[in-house]
Motif scaffolding. Structure first.
Motif, short mmCIF file in Angstrom:
data_model
loop_
_atom_site.label_atom_id
_atom_site.label_comp_id
_atom_site.label_asym_id
_atom_site.label_seq_id
_atom_site.Cartn_x
_atom_site.Cartn_y
_atom_site.Cartn_z
N LEU A 1 0.85 -1.19 0.00
CA LEU A 1 0.00 0.00 0.00
C LEU A 1 0.88 1.23 0.00
CD1 LEU A 1 -2.71 1.59 0.49
CD2 LEU A 1 -2.30 1.23 2.94
N ARG B 1 0.92 -7.82 -5.23
CA ARG B 1 -0.17 -6.93 -5.63
C ARG B 1 0.01 -5.60 -4.88
NH1 ARG B 1 -4.92 -8.51 -3.57
NH2 ARG B 1 -3.92 -9.93 -2.08
N VAL C 1 -1.80 -1.46 -3.87
CA VAL C 1 -2.88 -0.47 -3.83
C VAL C 1 -2.23 0.89 -3.65
CG1 VAL C 1 -4.85 0.40 -2.51
CG2 VAL C 1 -4.58 -2.07 -2.88
N VAL D 1 -3.04 5.16 -3.18
CA VAL D 1 -4.05 6.11 -2.74
C VAL D 1 -3.51 7.52 -2.93
CG1 VAL D 1 -5.44 6.90 -0.78
CG2 VAL D 1 -4.88 4.47 -1.01
N ILE E 1 -2.77 -3.94 -9.64
CA ILE E 1 -2.74 -2.70 -8.87
C ILE E 1 -4.13 -2.09 -8.81
CG2 ILE E 1 -2.15 -1.25 -10.85
CD1 ILE E 1 -0.38 0.41 -8.95
N GLY E 2 -4.49 -1.60 -7.63
CA GLY E 2 -5.73 -0.87 -7.45
C GLY E 2 -5.41 0.56 -7.07
N LEU E 3 -6.04 1.52 -7.73
CA LEU E 3 -5.75 2.94 -7.50
C LEU E 3 -7.02 3.63 -7.02
CD1 LEU E 3 -3.64 3.49 -10.72
CD2 LEU E 3 -2.76 3.33 -8.38
N HIS E 4 -6.88 4.39 -5.92
CA HIS E 4 -8.04 4.98 -5.26
C HIS E 4 -7.87 6.49 -5.13
CE1 HIS E 4 -9.64 1.02 -3.97
NE2 HIS E 4 -8.35 0.69 -3.96
N SER F 1 -9.33 -0.45 4.33
CA SER F 1 -9.29 -1.71 3.60
C SER F 1 -9.52 -2.85 4.57
CB SER F 1 -7.95 -1.88 2.89
OG SER F 1 -7.84 -3.17 2.32
#
Length: 248
Positions: free
Chosen positions: A42, A63, A65, A67, A90-93, A102
């Motif tokens: 993260l 993996r 994330v 922010v 990848i997750g982008l917030h 999370s």
């Protein structure tokens, strides 16, 4: 001129928003992920995602994330992830890092050069702790005083003397909060100079290349002001340390 736009333009040729070379970043990531074949990272204040996409490109079973409040920077992060073939991992917030939550804990939490989002180093570490899996690690980068700052240095950075401490005191404060430094790296004077010349030079070059753009003059002014504040203010006074931390 929007500060987020200034930052994006200035970091075009130095996407790591800290005085660190690509080699230093690679070594820090290697140490932060050592002994782990797979994991979840993260980045709190990821900007253009430079740390995360590099980590994923070299670690196929990790993996990540990211922010950040800068939507345009997150778009660039996604483009970089697509170019490197890691976008599915990848997750982008687009959210304030202070409000991100999370259900899944993270093996590595990063916040390098973005502790201002939480109001300083110790609040950043408190936030990181809330996201950290048992046995996880934190990679955090923060400024410190290499020597007693002059008024010009304070003015150039826009800070007060007590906003930072020397390296020993900074480390003591981190440890007093229950963290153990298992590694650390102090950016070299060359890394600082390279970073500042890249920041000011890239922004100034953009202004010269786009003379008819409404933001050209403000961009040039921002580059000139930053260069003045650095060269006549905090150069040689303000240091940068990146800690790799584990909880006691």
């Amino acid at each position: 001129m929007d500060r987020q736009l200034i930052s994006r333009l200035a970091h075009a040729h130095h996407p790591i928003a800290a005085p660190l070379t690509d080699e230093s970043v690679a070594r820090l990531l290697d140490r932060a992920t050592a002994g782990t074949d797979a994991g979840l990272a993260l980045d709190l204040g990821c900007g253009e995602g430079a740390w995360l996409v590099r980590a994923l490109a070299a670690r196929p079973h990790w993996r990540a994330v990211g922010v950040d409040l800068d939507a345009a920077a997150l778009t660039l992060a996604r483009e970089s992830a697509e170019a490197l073939g890691v976008v599915r991992r990848i997750g982008l917030h687009h959210v304030d890092a202070r409000e991100f939550s999370s259900a899944e804990p993270f093996d590595l939490v990063l916040c390098v050069g973005a502790t201002h989002a939480f109001g300083g180093l110790l609040p950043t570490l408190a936030a990181a702790r809330e996201h950290l899996a048992p046995g996880g690690r934190v990679l955090v980068g923060e400024g410190f005083w290499e020597r007693e700052p002059s008024q010009a240095a304070l003015d150039g950075l826009g800070v007060a003397r007590d906003d930072y401490a020397d390296l020993a005191t900074t480390t003591d404060r981190v440890m007093a909060e229950g963290w153990t430094p298992v590694s650390g790296y102090v950016s070299s004077p060359q890394e600082w100079d390279d970073y500042e010349f890249a920041w000011t030079g890239t922004l100034a070059a953009w202004a010269l290349d786009h003379p008819d753009h409404p933001d050209a003059a403000p961009a040039q002014e921002a580059a000139d002001r930053h260069r003045q504040e650095w060269l006549h203010g905090y150069r040689g006074t303000f240091g940068f340390v990146t800690y790799l931390l584990r909880q006691d």
